[in-house]
Design an enzyme around this catalytic site. Structure first.
Site, short mmCIF file in Angstrom:
data_model
loop_
_atom_site.label_atom_id
_atom_site.label_comp_id
_atom_site.label_asym_id
_atom_site.label_seq_id
_atom_site.Cartn_x
_atom_site.Cartn_y
_atom_site.Cartn_z
N TYR A 108 -0.36 -5.36 -13.58
CA TYR A 108 -0.15 -4.00 -13.10
C TYR A 108 0.45 -3.08 -14.16
O TYR A 108 1.09 -2.08 -13.83
CB TYR A 108 0.75 -4.02 -11.85
CG TYR A 108 -0.01 -4.39 -10.58
CD1 TYR A 108 -1.10 -3.64 -10.14
CD2 TYR A 108 0.38 -5.48 -9.80
CE1 TYR A 108 -1.79 -3.97 -8.97
CE2 TYR A 108 -0.30 -5.81 -8.63
CZ TYR A 108 -1.38 -5.04 -8.23
OH TYR A 108 -2.06 -5.36 -7.07
N ASN A 119 -1.47 -4.39 1.56
CA ASN A 119 -2.88 -4.05 1.80
C ASN A 119 -3.86 -5.17 1.46
O ASN A 119 -5.02 -4.93 1.17
CB ASN A 119 -3.24 -2.72 1.13
CG ASN A 119 -3.10 -2.76 -0.38
OD1 ASN A 119 -2.68 -3.77 -0.94
ND2 ASN A 119 -3.45 -1.67 -1.03
N GLU A 139 -9.08 -7.53 -16.51
CA GLU A 139 -8.44 -8.38 -15.50
C GLU A 139 -9.03 -9.79 -15.50
O GLU A 139 -8.30 -10.77 -15.37
CB GLU A 139 -8.56 -7.71 -14.12
CG GLU A 139 -7.69 -6.46 -14.03
CD GLU A 139 -7.93 -5.59 -12.80
OE1 GLU A 139 -7.25 -4.56 -12.68
OE2 GLU A 139 -8.78 -5.94 -11.96
N LYS A 185 -4.14 -10.93 -1.93
CA LYS A 185 -2.70 -10.84 -2.20
C LYS A 185 -1.93 -11.80 -1.28
O LYS A 185 -2.51 -12.33 -0.30
CB LYS A 185 -2.26 -9.39 -2.01
CG LYS A 185 -2.90 -8.42 -3.04
CD LYS A 185 -2.49 -6.98 -2.77
CE LYS A 185 -3.07 -6.04 -3.82
NZ LYS A 185 -2.70 -4.62 -3.54
N PHE A 188 6.98 2.65 -7.19
CA PHE A 188 6.77 1.46 -6.37
C PHE A 188 6.49 0.20 -7.20
O PHE A 188 6.23 -0.86 -6.64
CB PHE A 188 5.63 1.69 -5.37
CG PHE A 188 4.29 2.07 -5.99
CD1 PHE A 188 3.43 1.11 -6.49
CD2 PHE A 188 3.91 3.41 -6.06
CE1 PHE A 188 2.21 1.46 -7.06
CE2 PHE A 188 2.68 3.77 -6.64
CZ PHE A 188 1.83 2.79 -7.14
N HIS A 202 -6.85 -6.91 -3.71
CA HIS A 202 -7.03 -6.06 -4.89
C HIS A 202 -8.46 -6.20 -5.40
O HIS A 202 -9.03 -7.29 -5.35
CB HIS A 202 -6.08 -6.52 -6.00
CG HIS A 202 -6.48 -6.03 -7.37
ND1 HIS A 202 -6.14 -4.79 -7.83
CD2 HIS A 202 -7.24 -6.60 -8.34
CE1 HIS A 202 -6.67 -4.62 -9.05
NE2 HIS A 202 -7.34 -5.71 -9.38
P1 RTP Z 1 -5.46 -2.49 -6.14
O1 RTP Z 1 -5.23 -2.23 -7.60
O2 RTP Z 1 -4.46 -3.41 -5.50
O3 RTP Z 1 -6.87 -2.78 -5.77
O4 RTP Z 1 -5.16 -1.11 -5.44
P2 RTP Z 1 -5.74 0.28 -5.82
O5 RTP Z 1 -6.42 0.29 -7.14
O6 RTP Z 1 -6.52 0.68 -4.62
O7 RTP Z 1 -4.39 1.10 -5.92
P3 RTP Z 1 -3.42 1.35 -7.16
O8 RTP Z 1 -3.12 2.80 -7.18
O9 RTP Z 1 -3.92 0.70 -8.40
O10 RTP Z 1 -2.13 0.61 -6.66
C1 RTP Z 1 -2.04 -0.78 -6.76
C2 RTP Z 1 -1.33 -1.32 -5.55
O11 RTP Z 1 0.00 -0.83 -5.51
C3 RTP Z 1 0.41 -0.67 -4.17
N1 RTP Z 1 0.83 0.71 -3.96
N2 RTP Z 1 1.91 1.04 -3.32
N3 RTP Z 1 4.04 2.46 -2.14
C4 RTP Z 1 3.04 3.12 -2.67
O12 RTP Z 1 2.99 4.33 -2.67
C5 RTP Z 1 1.98 2.37 -3.30
N4 RTP Z 1 0.94 2.87 -3.95
C6 RTP Z 1 0.20 1.80 -4.36
C7 RTP Z 1 -0.75 -1.02 -3.29
O13 RTP Z 1 -0.58 -2.38 -2.85
C8 RTP Z 1 -1.94 -0.90 -4.22
O14 RTP Z 1 -3.01 -1.71 -3.81
#
Ligand code: RTP
Length: 155
Positions: free
Chosen positions: A56, A119, A133, A16, A64, A122
């Site tokens: 997304y 973070n 994707e 990212k 968010f 991804h």
């Molecule tokens: P990624 O898709 O980035 O690998 O992350 P992930 O599956 O571990 O998490 P996901 O639930 O799909 O969320 C995607 C990205 O959104 C951001 N996020 N922010 N502020 C918040 O509560 C929140 N929750 C998620 C994070 O950058 C997350 O990686």
């Protein structure tokens, strides 16, 4: 022989904008490379809002979402395809828990991140989302090459 192509998986990994800004590109690629996964696609690009919203799309109802899209389009990202046995799940293990406060030391987020909204990386969460994707980010498909160390990585 378990080196059969059909056991191989591909995953989509994206460094990212914060990972790029913080100079973590080499470190992150190093971890996937040293593990034994094969790099099958790589591009350094800045995506626009509609593209980020597509990536997304599953999160569009989340509070968010707008901030997440703004973050992802804020600078260039490194988009990659990595291939290997179990690379989708193992890739997530290498990355660590979504919230860096809960990611184990030794994982990318555990070692390099603090906030969930910054973070660093991804990784696809399933074989099915990896397929989607990769199709979105690499419509031209993966680079076709064979790693000559294959028999030293797989029995
Ligand atoms: P990624 O898709 O980035 O690998 O992350 P992930 O599956 O571990 O998490 P996901 O639930 O799909 O969320 C995607 C990205 O959104 C951001 N996020 N922010 N502020 C918040 O509560 C929140 N929750 C998620 C994070 O950058 C997350 O990686």
């Amino acid at each position: 022989h378990s080196t059969k192509k059909e056991k191989m998986e591909q995953t989509f990994i994206m460094i990212k904008p914060d990972g790029v800004q913080r100079g973590l590109v080499g470190e992150i690629i190093c971890r996937f490379e040293k593990k034994g996964f094969y790099l099958k696609g790589l591009k350094f690009i800045t995506v626009d809002q509609s593209f980020a919203e597509k990536h997304y799309a599953d999160l569009s109802a989340k509070p968010f979402f707008a901030g997440l899209v703004e973050y992802i389009i804020s600078g260039p990202v490194v988009a990659m395809i990595w291939e290997g046995k179990g690379v989708v799940a193992t890739g997530r293990t290498i990355i660590g828990a979504t919230n860096p406060a809960a990611s184990a030391p030794g994982t990318i987020r555990g070692d390099f991140a603090i906030d969930i909204g910054r973070n660093v990386i991804h990784g696809s969460d399933s074989v099915e989302s990896a397929r989607k994707e990769i199709a979105l980010w690499f419509p031209e498909g993966p680079v076709n090459w064979q790693n000559s160390l294959h028999p030293w990585i797989y029995e």
